[in-house]
Every structure is written in structure tokens, then in C-alpha cells.
Design a protein around this motif. Structure first.
Motif, PDB file in Angstrom:
ATOM      1  N   ILE A   6      -8.065  -8.274  -6.702  1.00 36.92           N
ATOM      2  CA  ILE A   6      -7.077  -9.350  -6.585  1.00 36.92           C
ATOM      3  C   ILE A   6      -7.642 -10.560  -5.843  1.00 36.92           C
ATOM      4  O   ILE A   6      -7.360 -11.710  -6.208  1.00 36.92           O
ATOM      5  N   PHE A   7      -8.462 -10.321  -4.818  1.00 39.03           N
ATOM      6  CA  PHE A   7      -9.002 -11.463  -4.058  1.00 39.03           C
ATOM      7  C   PHE A   7     -10.102 -12.180  -4.843  1.00 39.03           C
ATOM      8  O   PHE A   7     -10.251 -13.393  -4.707  1.00 39.03           O
ATOM      9  N   PHE A  29      -6.256 -18.458   2.445  1.00 38.86           N
ATOM     10  CA  PHE A  29      -4.893 -18.640   1.951  1.00 38.86           C
ATOM     11  C   PHE A  29      -3.919 -17.855   2.813  1.00 38.86           C
ATOM     12  O   PHE A  29      -4.300 -16.910   3.523  1.00 38.86           O
ATOM     13  N   HIS A  30      -2.637 -18.269   2.735  1.00 36.24           N
ATOM     14  CA  HIS A  30      -1.595 -17.586   3.503  1.00 36.24           C
ATOM     15  C   HIS A  30      -1.333 -16.206   2.896  1.00 36.24           C
ATOM     16  O   HIS A  30      -1.293 -16.056   1.664  1.00 36.24           O
ATOM     17  N   ASP A  31      -1.128 -15.228   3.782  1.00 31.61           N
ATOM     18  CA  ASP A  31      -0.817 -13.870   3.326  1.00 31.61           C
ATOM     19  C   ASP A  31       0.537 -13.876   2.599  1.00 31.61           C
ATOM     20  O   ASP A  31       1.495 -14.522   3.025  1.00 31.61           O
ATOM     21  N   ILE A  32       0.614 -13.133   1.514  1.00 31.32           N
ATOM     22  CA  ILE A  32       1.839 -13.093   0.709  1.00 31.32           C
ATOM     23  C   ILE A  32       2.987 -12.401   1.455  1.00 31.32           C
ATOM     24  O   ILE A  32       4.161 -12.679   1.183  1.00 31.32           O
ATOM     25  N   ASN A  86      -9.229  -5.069   8.918  1.00 38.63           N
ATOM     26  CA  ASN A  86      -9.009  -3.657   8.577  1.00 38.63           C
ATOM     27  C   ASN A  86     -10.190  -3.186   7.737  1.00 38.63           C
ATOM     28  O   ASN A  86     -10.587  -3.863   6.781  1.00 38.63           O
ATOM     29  N   GLY A  92      -6.869   1.171   7.719  1.00 39.15           N
ATOM     30  CA  GLY A  92      -5.668   0.481   7.237  1.00 39.15           C
ATOM     31  C   GLY A  92      -5.935  -0.559   6.173  1.00 39.15           C
ATOM     32  O   GLY A  92      -5.053  -1.366   5.844  1.00 39.15           O
ATOM     33  N   GLN A  93      -7.136  -0.561   5.610  1.00 35.97           N
ATOM     34  CA  GLN A  93      -7.449  -1.562   4.574  1.00 35.97           C
ATOM     35  C   GLN A  93      -6.746  -1.213   3.274  1.00 35.97           C
ATOM     36  O   GLN A  93      -6.761  -0.054   2.843  1.00 35.97           O
ATOM     37  N   GLU A  94      -6.125  -2.229   2.671  1.00 36.26           N
ATOM     38  CA  GLU A  94      -5.427  -2.026   1.391  1.00 36.26           C
ATOM     39  C   GLU A  94      -6.105  -2.782   0.257  1.00 36.26           C
ATOM     40  O   GLU A  94      -6.085  -2.331  -0.880  1.00 36.26           O
ATOM     41  N   VAL A  95      -6.643  -3.946   0.579  1.00 38.01           N
ATOM     42  CA  VAL A  95      -7.373  -4.719  -0.433  1.00 38.01           C
ATOM     43  C   VAL A  95      -8.861  -4.604  -0.109  1.00 38.01           C
ATOM     44  O   VAL A  95      -9.306  -5.045   0.965  1.00 38.01           O
ATOM     45  N   HIS A  99     -11.894  -9.339   4.242  1.00 38.61           N
ATOM     46  CA  HIS A  99     -11.089 -10.478   4.680  1.00 38.61           C
ATOM     47  C   HIS A  99     -10.766 -10.355   6.157  1.00 38.61           C
ATOM     48  O   HIS A  99     -10.676  -9.252   6.691  1.00 38.61           O
ATOM     49  N   HIS A 101      -7.874 -11.284   8.838  1.00 42.47           N
ATOM     50  CA  HIS A 101      -6.507 -11.753   9.072  1.00 42.47           C
ATOM     51  C   HIS A 101      -6.506 -12.653  10.308  1.00 42.47           C
ATOM     52  O   HIS A 101      -7.149 -12.336  11.312  1.00 42.47           O
TER      53      HIS A 101
HETATM   54  P1  5GP Z   1      -5.467  -5.226   4.370  1.00 41.99           P
HETATM   55  O1  5GP Z   1      -6.314  -4.887   3.176  1.00 41.99           O
HETATM   56  O2  5GP Z   1      -6.254  -5.772   5.517  1.00 41.99           O
HETATM   57  O3  5GP Z   1      -4.589  -4.094   4.785  1.00 41.99           O
HETATM   58  O4  5GP Z   1      -4.466  -6.369   3.993  1.00 41.99           O
HETATM   59  C1  5GP Z   1      -4.390  -6.986   2.759  1.00 41.99           C
HETATM   60  C2  5GP Z   1      -3.429  -8.134   2.898  1.00 41.99           C
HETATM   61  O5  5GP Z   1      -3.461  -8.865   1.701  1.00 41.99           O
HETATM   62  C3  5GP Z   1      -1.982  -7.733   3.161  1.00 41.99           C
HETATM   63  O6  5GP Z   1      -1.533  -8.338   4.365  1.00 41.99           O
HETATM   64  C4  5GP Z   1      -1.239  -8.258   1.941  1.00 41.99           C
HETATM   65  O7  5GP Z   1       0.031  -8.770   2.247  1.00 41.99           O
HETATM   66  C5  5GP Z   1      -2.173  -9.343   1.418  1.00 41.99           C
HETATM   67  N1  5GP Z   1      -2.103  -9.528  -0.022  1.00 41.99           N
HETATM   68  C6  5GP Z   1      -2.180  -8.558  -0.976  1.00 41.99           C
HETATM   69  N2  5GP Z   1      -2.089  -9.096  -2.210  1.00 41.99           N
HETATM   70  C7  5GP Z   1      -1.972 -10.439  -2.031  1.00 41.99           C
HETATM   71  C8  5GP Z   1      -1.856 -11.536  -2.938  1.00 41.99           C
HETATM   72  O8  5GP Z   1      -1.821 -11.381  -4.162  1.00 41.99           O
HETATM   73  N3  5GP Z   1      -1.753 -12.767  -2.398  1.00 41.99           N
HETATM   74  C9  5GP Z   1      -1.789 -12.976  -1.039  1.00 41.99           C
HETATM   75  N4  5GP Z   1      -1.692 -14.247  -0.608  1.00 41.99           N
HETATM   76  N5  5GP Z   1      -1.896 -11.961  -0.157  1.00 41.99           N
HETATM   77  C10 5GP Z   1      -1.993 -10.710  -0.643  1.00 41.99           C
END
Ligand code: 5GP
Ligand code: ZN
Length: 112
Positions: A6-7, A29-32, A86, A92-95, A99, A101
Motif C-alpha cells: 500500500i505504501f 503523509f497524514h495517517d489515515i 513499529n 506491532g507493525q501492520e504495514v 515508516h 510515525h
Molecule cells: P504500523 O505498520 O506501524 O503498525 O502502522 C501503519 C499505519 O499506517 C497505521 O497507523 C495505519 O493507520 C496507516 N495506514 C494504513 N493504510 C493506510 C493508507 O492507505 N493511508 C494512510 N494515510 N495511512 C494508512
């Protein structure tokens, strides 16, 4: 570029984002789903999965990424901020595209 990332898609402009900054190497970019009044993400355009995938060859990139945080935080009116990276599922990494934060905009942020 990783096909389903996605990124990577945001970095290529294939998916819209609320962009704060962009240069050759980074998009910000701003977090969604913000969890602070100001919550943006500093994202290298190169697909790097996480800090676990970095090494000495990424030293410059990581340094530049961190230096973007105070520059943009000040531009967005913050006087201080918190950063978080993360790393891995256990972290706790999801994407899975590296990146940083950046959170700010409240006097007291929750301790995580
Ligand atoms: P992490 O991987 O560090 O846990 O966080 C991933 C972050 O990416 C989350 O805070 C989530 O809200 C943000 N995020 C996921 N998908 C998108 C997207 O499509 N657009 C934006 N702007 N943020 C996203
Ligand atoms: Zn990616």
C-alpha cells in the motif's frame, strides 16, 4: 516497488494520500487513522520491509528520514513530538514498508 504494498502505491501516486512533503527519496503523509491531533508518516519511496531489513547501506536514508521529522513538525506548528517505528509483527507493525510515525499536537500523549 512491491506489487501489493500500500505504501509503494501511495509513493507512486496510485492511491491518494493527504501529503505533507515529497522529494526524490521520501513521501510524507497524514495517517489515515490518526491517534493524535497531528499524526504523519515518513516513508522512504524504496520498498524496505522494516528496520529488520536495514543495514549500513541504509545509513544515509535512515538519517535523512529522521531529519524530516523536526522539519515538518515545526512546519505543522508543533513544538514537540513523539516518533515511533513499529518493527516486525512482534513490534506491532501492520504495514510492511518501513515508516516513521510522528505524533504531536497534544500536551500529554498517552504512553505506549
Ligand atoms: P504500523 O505498520 O506501524 O503498525 O502502522 C501503519 C499505519 O499506517 C497505521 O497507523 C495505519 O493507520 C496507516 N495506514 C494504513 N493504510 C493506510 C493508507 O492507505 N493511508 C494512510 N494515510 N495511512 C494508512
Ligand atoms: Zn512498499
Amino acid at each position: 516497488m512491491s506489487a501489493d504494498c500500500i505504501f509503494c502505491k501511495i509513493a507512486k501516486g496510485e492511491i491518494p494520500s493527504n501529503k505533507v512533503f515529497e522529494d526524490d527519496e521520501f513521501i510524507v503523509f497524514h495517517d489515515i487513522k490518526p491517534i493524535a491531533p497531528v499524526h504523519f508518516l515518513i516513508v522512504p519511496k524504496a520498498h524496505i520491509e522494516s528496520l529488520l531489513s536495514t543495514g549500513v547501506t541504509h545509513q544515509d536514508l535512515l538519517g535523512k528520514a529522521l531529519l524530516i521529522a523536526p522539519k515538518l513538525a515545526l512546519q505543522l506548528g508543533l513544538k514537540g513530538f513523539r516518533t515511533m517505528v513499529n518493527t516486525g509483527r512482534e513490534g506491532g507493525q501492520e504495514v510492511f514498508h518501513l515508516h516513521i510515525h510522528v505524533f504531536g499536537g497534544s500536551a500529554v500523549l498517552p504512553r505506549t
